[in-house]
Scaffold this motif. Structure first.
Motif, PDB file in Angstrom:
ATOM      1  N   LEU A 154      -7.803   7.248 127.468  1.00  0.00           N
ATOM      2  CA  LEU A 154      -7.668   7.809 128.917  1.00  0.00           C
ATOM      3  C   LEU A 154      -7.027   9.063 128.886  1.00  0.00           C
ATOM      4  CD1 LEU A 154      -6.454   3.973 129.777  1.00  0.00           C
ATOM      5  CD2 LEU A 154      -8.644   4.830 129.829  1.00  0.00           C
ATOM      6  N   TYR A 158      -3.393   9.427 127.517  1.00  0.00           N
ATOM      7  CA  TYR A 158      -2.668   9.497 127.869  1.00  0.00           C
ATOM      8  C   TYR A 158      -1.918   9.812 126.157  1.00  0.00           C
ATOM      9  CZ  TYR A 158      -2.649   7.925 132.859  1.00  0.00           C
ATOM     10  OH  TYR A 158      -2.956   7.900 133.918  1.00  0.00           O
ATOM     11  N   ALA A 168     -12.703   2.775 133.262  1.00  0.00           N
ATOM     12  CA  ALA A 168     -11.269   2.703 133.214  1.00  0.00           C
ATOM     13  C   ALA A 168     -10.881   4.664 134.706  1.00  0.00           C
ATOM     14  CB  ALA A 168     -10.905   2.945 132.011  1.00  0.00           C
ATOM     15  N   ARG A 170      -8.730   7.370 133.905  1.00  0.00           N
ATOM     16  CA  ARG A 170      -8.596   8.636 132.853  1.00  0.00           C
ATOM     17  C   ARG A 170      -7.210   9.383 133.633  1.00  0.00           C
ATOM     18  NH1 ARG A 170     -10.430  10.466 128.547  1.00  0.00           N
ATOM     19  NH2 ARG A 170      -9.917  12.354 128.764  1.00  0.00           N
ATOM     20  N   LYS A 171      -6.607  10.033 133.205  1.00  0.00           N
ATOM     21  CA  LYS A 171      -5.012  10.861 134.043  1.00  0.00           C
ATOM     22  C   LYS A 171      -5.794  12.092 134.596  1.00  0.00           C
ATOM     23  CE  LYS A 171      -0.947  12.556 131.604  1.00  0.00           C
ATOM     24  NZ  LYS A 171       0.436  13.493 130.689  1.00  0.00           N
ATOM     25  N   MET A 195       2.193   5.136 128.446  1.00  0.00           N
ATOM     26  CA  MET A 195       1.138   3.561 129.031  1.00  0.00           C
ATOM     27  C   MET A 195       2.409   2.336 128.726  1.00  0.00           C
ATOM     28  SD  MET A 195      -2.684   4.582 127.878  1.00  0.00           S
ATOM     29  CE  MET A 195      -3.344   3.390 128.583  1.00  0.00           C
ATOM     30  N   PHE A 206      -4.627   1.956 135.615  1.00  0.00           N
ATOM     31  CA  PHE A 206      -5.555   2.719 134.642  1.00  0.00           C
ATOM     32  C   PHE A 206      -6.774   1.984 135.360  1.00  0.00           C
ATOM     33  CE2 PHE A 206      -1.473   1.860 132.448  1.00  0.00           C
ATOM     34  CZ  PHE A 206      -1.275   3.160 132.069  1.00  0.00           C
TER      35      PHE A 206
END
Length: 415
Positions: A241, A243, A281, A283-284, A248, A256
């Motif tokens: 992801l 991070y 999901a 992602r950053k 997290m 997320f």
């Protein structure tokens, strides 16, 4: 500093195999060290003030304590214990003998001697040593009664005084031993509890390390959540992801997930559903990553948690899209081939119809005066035109998906 290092090098309490013995030896070592320092200070004060009356026995006791320290440092533990206790008993008896006998306050030091003995000796040895102490006090009292020892109070010492002292010391000895046994048992239980806690902590640490190694060695992302809050995860999920683990941990899992998919994530968590499902999901960098989630409820210690394995299925999704595109291309190719085949058949049919029309038209032009033949050839032309119209209708049905009229027919009229 060098003197202190030298003393610590050659005079120290050794570490024995049994921890209780090590603790007992350290207690004896510190008692002897305190006696050496204390009696040394008393000697210096007596010499400074010219009080030489008890200098010799005090010096002997200090030397005996020093010898005990030497024996301890050389690991002659049993000899050190017996030597120290007998020396200390002799010193106290001498003080009582030189003062007021069994009426002297020095007799109050005997309970302290019994306390030290209860710490240093096992029960059988303690019983023997207590008997020696009581016998020594009884002998001292008998000598006072017989006036073999003359003290300021020996004239009034009688058998009852000696009996009282012996009873008090005996009860004190028993009480001290019971307290010491209870203390040792308590210390043993505390030590066992400490060992159990240490072993459990070590097992827990090893278990956590194994889990961390397995989690990091896994090709999937693994996350542990408590009521939707992330409490632990592996590096694979953090990298997946974009991070770090610290970024997290402590955040909600819905942070997320795209907003439109929050309900789809929260529902399995609330219902403890353990069936795998696909999800997107977040992602950053804001991009969306398709993943497959397989979660299971379990316990971490005595606390319920939810462990989820998250697998990146973006390649799988990409392969599915490519497969669909390939299937669409194959279907399009098949359609084109079918259309080509259909076009060839239609061209052949139209060519036959045109031959009929053109042939009959040429025959009419050749003999226009033959009315019967002209009518017959016109019927042939009309039939060919009708068959052409029917073929056009079939093409329209295929091309425009128009409604097909279904009706019963006789095959004999068609074939």
């Amino acid at each position: 500093m060098r003197i202190r290092q030298w003393i610590g090098k050659y005079f120290h309490a050794p570490i024995l195999e049994d921890e209780n013995d090590t603790r007992t030896v350290r207690i004896l070592f510190h008692i002897c060290s305190a006696l050496v320092v204390g009696l040394g200070a008393i000697l210096l004060l007596r010499v400074a003030f010219m009080q030489f009356e008890l200098v010799f026995p005090i010096a002997l006791m200090a030397i005996s304590a020093g010898l005990t320290i030497v024996l301890i440092s050389r690991k002659y533990v049993t000899a050190a214990k017996h030597f120290f206790l007998l020396t200390l008993l002799s010193f106290l008896l001498f003080l009582v003998f030189k003062s007021d006998g069994i009426h002297d306050t020095a007799l109050l030091a005997f309970p302290g001697l019994l306390v030290i003995a209860s710490i240093l000796l096992v029960r059988s040895a303690y019983v023997i040593f207590t008997g020696v102490v009581l016998a020594s006090v009884a002998l001292l009292g008998y000598l006072e009664i017989a006036h073999s020892i003359v003290t300021p109070f020996s004239w009034r010492t009688n058998i009852f005084d000696v009996t009282d002292v012996l009873v008090i010391l005996g009860v004190t000895a028993v009480t001290i031993r019971l307290l010491a046994d209870g203390l040792f048992q308590t210390l043993a239980k505390i030590r066992q509890n400490q060992l159990d806690l240490k072993n459990r902590a070590e097992d827990l640490r090893e278990s956590n390390e194994r889990f961390a190694r397995l989690a990091d060695a896994s090709f999937e992302g693994i996350v542990v959540s408590d009521n939707g809050i992330i409490v632990d995860l592996n590096n694979q999920l953090a990298d997946m992801l974009g991070y770090t683990q610290s970024e997290m941990i402590g955040r909600s899992v819905v942070d997320f997930v795209p907003p439109q998919d929050v309900v789809q994530v929260v529902s399995p968590v609330r219902s403890n559903d353990e069936e795998p499902y696909e999800q997107c999901a977040l992602r950053k960098d804001g991009s969306v990553l398709p993943v497959e989630i397989h979660a299971k409820s379990t316990f971490m210690g005595n606390h319920p948690v939810r462990v989820s394995a998250i697998r990146d299925i973006s390649e799988q999704k990409r392969a599915e899209i490519e497969k669909k595109q390939m299937q669409a291309q194959i279907l399009q190719t098949q359609k084109i081939d079918s259309i080509g085949t259909l076009a060839a058949g239609i061209a052949h049919d139209f060519n036959n119809l045109l031959n009929i029309i053109i042939g009959n038209s040429d025959l009419i032009d050749a003999r226009p005066s033959d009315v019967a033949k002209v009518a017959q050839r016109n019927d042939a032309i009309r039939g060919a035109a009708q068959r052409g119209a029917k073929l056009v209708r079939q093409l329209l049905t295929f091309a425009r998906k128009t409604k097909i009229e279904l009706r019963p027919v006789l095959l004999n009229t068609i074939v």
